[in-house]
Design an enzyme around this catalytic site. Structure first.
Site, mmCIF file in Angstrom:
data_model
loop_
_atom_site.group_PDB
_atom_site.id
_atom_site.type_symbol
_atom_site.label_atom_id
_atom_site.label_comp_id
_atom_site.label_asym_id
_atom_site.label_seq_id
_atom_site.Cartn_x
_atom_site.Cartn_y
_atom_site.Cartn_z
ATOM 1 C CG ASP A 151 0.880 -6.619 15.157
ATOM 2 O OD1 ASP A 151 0.440 -5.626 15.771
ATOM 3 O OD2 ASP A 151 0.744 -6.769 13.935
ATOM 4 C CB VAL A 169 -5.708 -14.595 5.381
ATOM 5 C CG1 VAL A 169 -6.052 -15.993 5.845
ATOM 6 C CG2 VAL A 169 -4.583 -14.019 6.206
ATOM 7 N N GLY A 218 -9.042 -12.142 4.747
ATOM 8 C CA GLY A 218 -8.396 -11.147 5.610
ATOM 9 C C GLY A 218 -7.147 -10.579 4.995
ATOM 10 C CD GLN A 219 -4.107 -7.320 2.765
ATOM 11 O OE1 GLN A 219 -4.706 -7.635 1.748
ATOM 12 N NE2 GLN A 219 -2.814 -7.528 2.929
ATOM 13 C CE LYS A 248 -0.309 -13.178 7.111
ATOM 14 N NZ LYS A 248 -0.204 -12.802 8.488
ATOM 15 N N GLY A 279 0.731 -10.111 4.626
ATOM 16 C CA GLY A 279 0.130 -10.769 3.479
ATOM 17 C C GLY A 279 -1.369 -10.923 3.600
ATOM 18 N N GLY A 320 -0.534 -7.676 8.085
ATOM 19 C CA GLY A 320 0.651 -6.882 7.819
ATOM 20 C C GLY A 320 1.577 -7.503 6.794
#
Ligand SMILES: *[C@@H]1O[C@H](CO)[C@@H](O)[C@H](O)[C@H]1NC(C)=O
Ligand SMILES: *[C@@H]1O[C@H](CO)[C@@H](O)[C@H](O)[C@H]1NC(C)=O
Ligand SMILES: *[C@@H]1O[C@H](CO)[C@@H](O)[C@H](O)[C@H]1NC(C)=O
Ligand SMILES: *[C@@H]1O[C@H](CO)[C@@H](O)[C@H](O)[C@H]1NC(C)=O
Ligand SMILES: *[C@@H]1O[C@H](CO)[C@@H](O)[C@H](O)[C@H]1NC(C)=O
Ligand SMILES: *[C@@H]1O[C@H](CO)[C@@H](O)[C@H](O)[C@H]1NC(C)=O
Length: 668
Positions: A447, A336, A329-330, A350, A334, A332
């Site tokens: 968020d 993962v 994953g990506q 992360k 960094g 905000g």
């Protein structure tokens, strides 16, 4: 060449320190995105249905990408039905991060000219315009060009005026020449007067000259004002007795100004001399580690002893040296990676973008605090590594994908049933409620969005990415990295005024609930979140619950419960903070039979007149200030359902809207 190599691979501690210091200094000095507004000009020409919101949003997404790449960008669409062009241009002295922020600010404010009119906005750091014709090489525009002889900085008199008059005249002439010769940009400083000239990057040299000539003539009329800006179709010119430039001599496109580079080069040269007598043998890995230790300084003993402390090397091995194939994953802050520890435990690692001395202590404290937080609906933080060359966070690994992939991906793994959705909605509410008040520390997530809700093997919701926002100079990075992804979820008071309370999470949660229920994504940009909220609101108030729900459910849901969930979602997205329930109330509404749920009012960002291209009342010209207006007016305002609606507009709704709207039309 040699010097640059030394910067990156040297093992001389002092040098690293100097570079780090200088870089930090540069960041501190240049942290002003210059977003105050010197002029918003909406076209006098009404463009018939040509310019409409969905096309505008699409166009802006392209421009946004180009600005991210180049600090400026343009794009146009010209087909039989639609013709729309846009240009964004940051002034060249603005560092990249600030440029993104400035663009984001202009992007949020420009829609005040929508729906019928073209618009251009000049901020102190950037320019943005859209129009229905190709204006890319337009130099001047006798109808719309203007000067802003700002009075905020006062006017000069007597001797000061004589000096100002003389300096400004020379400065402006000089800058015009320089800019025309140097690709359209000049910045200068003469006797305490600062100046900036910028032509849009689409202009030719002769076009730039023509524009700046006019700007020079016009701006001279602003004397004796101490500060003035010429806002011309093809260029921008400003002088001020206040230093507003990031670096009057520089022409940096990136983050580091010329002065800093000079300083670095000088420092590097000095140390290269010393270095000549030193041996240079260490291997790359140990170098990186040593460098990191120096950067980070002395790390507290409590950290070293803590069980939260993961060794960098171990995490490196666990993720196969951050092999791209392990990336899951990506976010905000960094990327993962999935990793497996020697004992067989699977973890998510992360990798953070930020790694500076200043925040290490804060960061560790934060990790320490959050580590204690345990709840079935929160992703557990296992620890971190801050000694290595970069900072890492270690989380429990959640098997399944994030909620957005279930809801919005084209080839879905699985279509969530109503029961599963309801459980996710309740679980997420319980997780947020716990963050807000379930432990000693009060955490505002900031968020909440579908990509931050992970699902485990039982499809239980687990909220990711909470609590660390405070470490990242929150709002700035938040905005700049979240331009595309997060605005659709941001509460109006947080978006516009920066007011952050738990109720901002409640708002985001409300948007999330409506997404889960309707299967439709809240569009990235603020004014468009209206289209999801509006559609649901309209269907809810006309009691068309079935139409509001995800068609993939094929009508298979308990109507009363669905109606209740819609109501809660709408209640959470109220413009007025006071009207939004707290998360614990939300949990009760969802789980207690017979709980009296208040009736929601119309959510913000809605005005069907605006969307349909009808007449605009001056008090609600801005979609954003529209929301603000409602905030200030607080609780009660009339709803406009039933007046002109999106169906009847000629503006062509969103693709995703289309389905629902057609559906609802058919039922009538
Ligand atoms: C002129 O610029 C100043 C400073 O940015 C701003 O406050 C003011 O509103 C501008 N005037 C107009 C008419 O836009
Ligand atoms: C309106 O726009 C057209 C171009 O589409 C232009 O020729 C005309 O002069 C404009 N009218 C005004 C009043 O600006
Ligand atoms: C243009 O508009 C007409 C009717 O307004 C519509 O039928 C047609 O599909 C549109 N074409 C495009 C390319 O959008
Ligand atoms: C846009 O398209 C129209 C017709 O489709 C054409 O007349 C016009 O010149 C085009 N404009 C530009 C800037 O290409
Ligand atoms: C601007 O561009 C258009 C086509 O994009 C061209 O027809 C026109 O001559 C150009 N004008 C100037 C002043 O360069
Ligand atoms: C500024 O200088 C010009 C000549 O360069 C002169 O004509 C003008 O009167 C001066 N204006 C003021 C306000 O002193």
């Amino acid at each position: 060449m040699k010097i640059e190599m030394n910067i990156s691979s040297s093992n001389f501690p002092l040098l690293n320190w100097i570079v780090v210091l200088l870089l930090n200094f540069a960041l501190i000095c240049e942290a002003d995105p210059r977003i105050s507004e010197s002029g918003l000009i909406c076209g006098t020409n009404r463009t018939t249905a040509a310019i409409i919101i969905p096309q505008f949003v699409k166009l802006m997404e392209v421009v946004s990408q180009r600005v991210t790449d180049n600090n400026w960008g343009n794009h146009g669409v010209n087909s039989t039905n639609i013709s729309i062009y846009a240009l964004a241009n940051c002034y060249q002295d603005l560092p990249h991060q600030d440029c993104l922020l400035c663009y984001a600010a202009s992007r949020t404010r420009l829609p005040r000219c929508l729906p019928g009119k073209s618009g251009r906005i000049y901020l102190d750091g950037c320019f943005l315009r859209y129009d229905h014709y190709n204006f890319f090489n337009e130099t001047t525009d006798s109808a719309e060009d203007r000067v802003n002889c700002s009075s905020s900085n006062g006017v000069a008199t007597g001797q000061e005026l004589a000096t100002l008059n003389a300096s400004t005249g020379n400065l402006i002439d000089e800058m015009t020449k320089t800019a025309v010769a140097n690709g359209g940009y000049a910045a200068a400083n003469l006797n305490g007067v600062y100046g900036l000239a910028q032509c849009w990057r689409t202009l030719s040299t002769s076009g730039c000259k023509k524009c700046l000539d006019k700007a020079s003539r016009d701006i001279k009329g602003c004397l004796p004002s101490r500060d003035a800006r010429a806002l011309i179709a093809g260029c921008y010119l400003r002088y001020s007795t206040q230093k507003f430039l990031n670096d009057p001599s520089g022409n940096s496109n990136g983050g580091i100004s010329k002065g800093v580079i000079v300083a670095i080069v000088l420092g590097v040269t000095a140390f290269t001399m010393l270095a000549l007598s030193a041996a240079y043998t260490a291997r790359k890995r140990s170098l990186r580690r040593k460098q990191a230790r120096i950067n980070l300084g002395k790390i507290s003993n409590s950290y070293k002893k803590s069980s939260l402390n993961f060794k960098y090397e171990n995490l490196e091995k666990a993720t196969n040296y951050f092999d791209p194939s392990t990336k899951v994953g990506q976010g905000g802050n960094g990327s993962v990676y999935k990793g497996t520890l020697p004992n067989g435990n699977v973890i998510a690692v992360k990798r953070l973008f930020f790694n500076t001395r200043q925040w290490v202590d804060d960061f560790f404290n934060e990790v320490n605090l959050i580590h204690g937080i345990e709840h079935k609906n929160l992703v557990k933080l296992l620890g971190c590594s801050i000694e290595g060359p970069e900072s890492l966070l270690v989380y429990e690994f959640v098997t399944n994908k994030s909620l957005d992939q279930y809801l919005f991906d084209k080839d879905k793994v699985k279509i969530l049933s109503w029961e599963e959705r309801f459980r996710i909605i309740v679980g997420t509410a319980q997780g947020i409620d716990f963050l807000h008040g379930g432990s000693e520390i009060r955490i505002i997530h900031r968020d909440i969005k579908s990509s931050n809700v992970l699902l485990d093997e039982n499809l239980e919701a687990k909220i990711a990415d909470f609590g660390l926002a405070r470490c990242f100079g929150a709002d700035k990075t938040h905005l700049s990295t979240g331009i595309a992804g997060t605005l659709g979820y941001m509460a109006p008071e947080y978006l516009v005024k920066g007011q952050l309370t738990e109720k901002a999470d409640v708002y985001s949660y409300g948007v999330l609930v409506l997404e889960i229920v309707s299967g439709r994504k809240s569009i990235a940009f603020a004014e468009d979140s209206g289209s999801l909220l509006q559609t649901v609101w309209k269907l809810y108030t006309t009691n068309q619950v079935t139409e509001a729900l995800d068609p993939l459910l094929k009508g298979d849901f308990p109507r009363e419960e669905a109606s209740k969930v819609l109501k809660v979602g709408l209640l959470c997205t109220q413009a007025s903070v006071a009207l939004r329930p707290s998360m614990s109330e939300v949990v009760q509404m969802l789980t207690c039979e017979g709980y009296q749920i208040p009736e929601p009012c119309q959510p913000p960002f809605l005005n069907s007149n605006l969307l349909a291209g009808g007449s605009i009342k001056s008090s609600i010209r801005s979609l954003v200030s529209n929301a603000l207006y409602k905030l200030d007016e607080s609780s009660s305002y009339a709803t406009t359902t039933g007046s002109s609606s999106m169906q009847s507009s000629s503006t062509g709704p969103h693709k995703s809207d289309e389905f629902l709207l057609k559906e609802s039309e058919n039922r009538k």
